[in-house]
Write a protein that holds these residues in place. Structure first.
Motif, short mmCIF file in Angstrom:
data_model
loop_
_atom_site.label_atom_id
_atom_site.label_comp_id
_atom_site.label_asym_id
_atom_site.label_seq_id
_atom_site.Cartn_x
_atom_site.Cartn_y
_atom_site.Cartn_z
N ASP A 6 -5.33 -5.66 4.92
CA ASP A 6 -4.26 -6.80 4.99
C ASP A 6 -3.44 -6.41 3.52
O ASP A 6 -3.17 -6.98 2.84
CB ASP A 6 -4.61 -7.84 5.13
CG ASP A 6 -4.37 -8.80 6.50
OD1 ASP A 6 -3.75 -8.45 6.65
OD2 ASP A 6 -5.22 -9.93 7.00
N TRP A 7 -2.42 -5.39 3.74
CA TRP A 7 -1.52 -5.64 2.61
C TRP A 7 -0.29 -6.30 3.31
O TRP A 7 0.31 -6.49 4.20
CB TRP A 7 -1.00 -4.29 2.12
CG TRP A 7 -1.97 -3.13 1.84
CD1 TRP A 7 -2.99 -2.08 2.42
CD2 TRP A 7 -2.69 -3.01 0.62
NE1 TRP A 7 -4.20 -2.01 2.12
CE2 TRP A 7 -3.73 -2.31 0.81
CE3 TRP A 7 -2.63 -4.06 -0.65
CZ2 TRP A 7 -4.58 -2.29 -0.46
CZ3 TRP A 7 -3.53 -3.43 -1.63
CH2 TRP A 7 -4.15 -2.85 -1.14
N ASP A 8 0.43 -6.84 1.74
CA ASP A 8 2.01 -7.98 2.17
C ASP A 8 2.91 -6.37 2.04
O ASP A 8 2.62 -5.83 1.83
CB ASP A 8 1.84 -9.07 0.91
CG ASP A 8 0.93 -9.96 1.25
OD1 ASP A 8 1.39 -10.45 1.50
OD2 ASP A 8 0.62 -10.36 -0.13
N ASP A 25 -1.62 -7.90 14.59
CA ASP A 25 -1.85 -9.15 13.58
C ASP A 25 -1.94 -8.86 12.18
O ASP A 25 -2.24 -9.68 11.40
CB ASP A 25 -2.69 -9.70 14.10
CG ASP A 25 -4.15 -9.03 14.23
OD1 ASP A 25 -4.05 -8.09 14.04
OD2 ASP A 25 -5.17 -9.83 14.58
N LEU A 26 -2.40 -7.35 11.66
CA LEU A 26 -2.07 -7.23 10.36
C LEU A 26 -0.79 -7.91 9.68
O LEU A 26 0.33 -7.47 9.59
CB LEU A 26 -2.34 -6.11 10.05
CG LEU A 26 -3.66 -4.85 10.92
CD1 LEU A 26 -3.71 -3.74 11.16
CD2 LEU A 26 -4.81 -5.85 9.75
N LYS A 27 -1.33 -8.20 8.33
CA LYS A 27 -0.33 -8.94 7.65
C LYS A 27 0.77 -8.36 7.28
O LYS A 27 1.66 -8.75 7.57
CB LYS A 27 -0.98 -9.26 5.98
CG LYS A 27 -0.75 -10.13 5.42
CD LYS A 27 -0.93 -10.51 4.13
CE LYS A 27 -1.70 -11.56 4.41
NZ LYS A 27 -2.44 -11.83 2.46
N HIS A 75 0.80 -0.98 -0.20
CA HIS A 75 0.23 -0.25 0.15
C HIS A 75 0.97 1.39 -0.38
O HIS A 75 0.60 2.01 -0.33
CB HIS A 75 -1.19 0.17 1.17
CG HIS A 75 -0.71 1.04 2.52
ND1 HIS A 75 0.61 -0.38 3.40
CD2 HIS A 75 -0.32 1.79 2.95
CE1 HIS A 75 0.51 0.50 4.36
NE2 HIS A 75 -0.03 1.47 4.53
N HIS A 76 2.11 1.13 0.42
CA HIS A 76 2.52 2.30 0.34
C HIS A 76 3.35 2.91 -1.58
O HIS A 76 3.60 3.61 -1.26
CB HIS A 76 4.72 1.77 0.78
CG HIS A 76 4.44 1.59 2.22
ND1 HIS A 76 5.49 0.90 3.11
CD2 HIS A 76 3.27 3.04 3.59
CE1 HIS A 76 4.64 1.88 4.55
NE2 HIS A 76 3.78 2.20 4.14
N CYS A 86 -11.49 2.27 4.07
CA CYS A 86 -10.44 0.90 4.02
C CYS A 86 -11.18 -0.16 2.88
O CYS A 86 -12.38 -0.01 2.49
CB CYS A 86 -10.57 -0.91 5.12
SG CYS A 86 -10.22 0.45 6.95
N GLY A 87 -9.79 -0.72 2.03
CA GLY A 87 -10.05 -0.70 0.92
C GLY A 87 -10.11 0.33 -0.23
O GLY A 87 -10.05 -0.04 -1.62
#
Length: 202
Positions: A25-27, A58-60, A14-15, A92-93
């Motif tokens: 939840d972004w990798d 706990d976010l990815k 997301h950056h 969000c999203g």
């Protein structure tokens, strides 16, 4: 003496794609994984032969940062919802541009919510506070915390003893991958050695 290291998660997708982070939840990107790996190597040197407890959101993107780091420390991270980024509700999203164009309530106080179903800064502060107090009261001497920019700015304020209301006038906020070092002396005095040190990724 209690030694606390906080780490803002490293580069996330997301950056790079203009999307809102918050509770989505972004990798980590490949670069973010390399950055987390570098932080882990340096923390291994700092904590050689010491017992360490590591907590993570706990976010990815935070979870993956913590997992890269703990490969070098030989401990398993403890995941905490209390360390999640501030919940911004319905944006969000969505993209950051969408957020800017659709804000329902500009933040003029710590009680304002950008979106009615999201958290204010005070809400996030109240969510974090019990965890902060638990950590500060624990017998653990070496603690690592992996979280997010806005949430860690609240942690910083708590640690140096300023009120949540002060956050409308002053903030201690840093970029992804920033590592901060804090200590509590045997006399109870809170000390900050580094804030958002970026050299750990080099």
């Amino acid at each position: 003496m209690k030694h606390i290291v906080t780490i803002q998660h490293t580069q996330s997708v997301h950056h790079t794609n203009g999307m809102v982070g918050s509770w989505t939840d972004w990798d980590l990107t490949d670069l973010g994984k390399e950055q987390a790996d570098a932080i882990g190597k340096k923390l291994k040197e700092a904590f050689a032969e010491k017992d360490v407890v590591i907590y993570s959101s706990d976010l990815k993107r935070a979870k993956q940062t913590a997992e890269e780091i703990t490969k070098y420390l030989g401990v398993e991270p403890i995941f905490k919802q209390e360390l999640r980024e501030r919940n911004l509700g319905k944006c969000c999203g969505k993209s950051v541009q969408w957020l800017r164009e659709n804000i329902e309530c500009p933040e003029k106080t710590v009680d304002d919510r950008l979106f009615s179903d999201g958290e204010s800064r005070r809400d996030a502060w109240n969510r974090l506070r019990p965890f902060y107090e638990e950590v500060m009261a624990s017998d653990d001497e070496n603690i690592i915390i992996v979280s997010h920019g806005d949430l860690l700015s609240l942690w910083n304020a708590m640690f140096i003893g300023i009120s949540v209301e002060s956050l409308m006038e002053v903030d201690i906020h840093g970029p992804g991958g920033g590592v901060s070092h804090m200590f509590v002396g045997d006399d109870g005095k809170h000390m900050v050695r580094h804030i958002n040190d970026m050299s750990y990724m080099v």
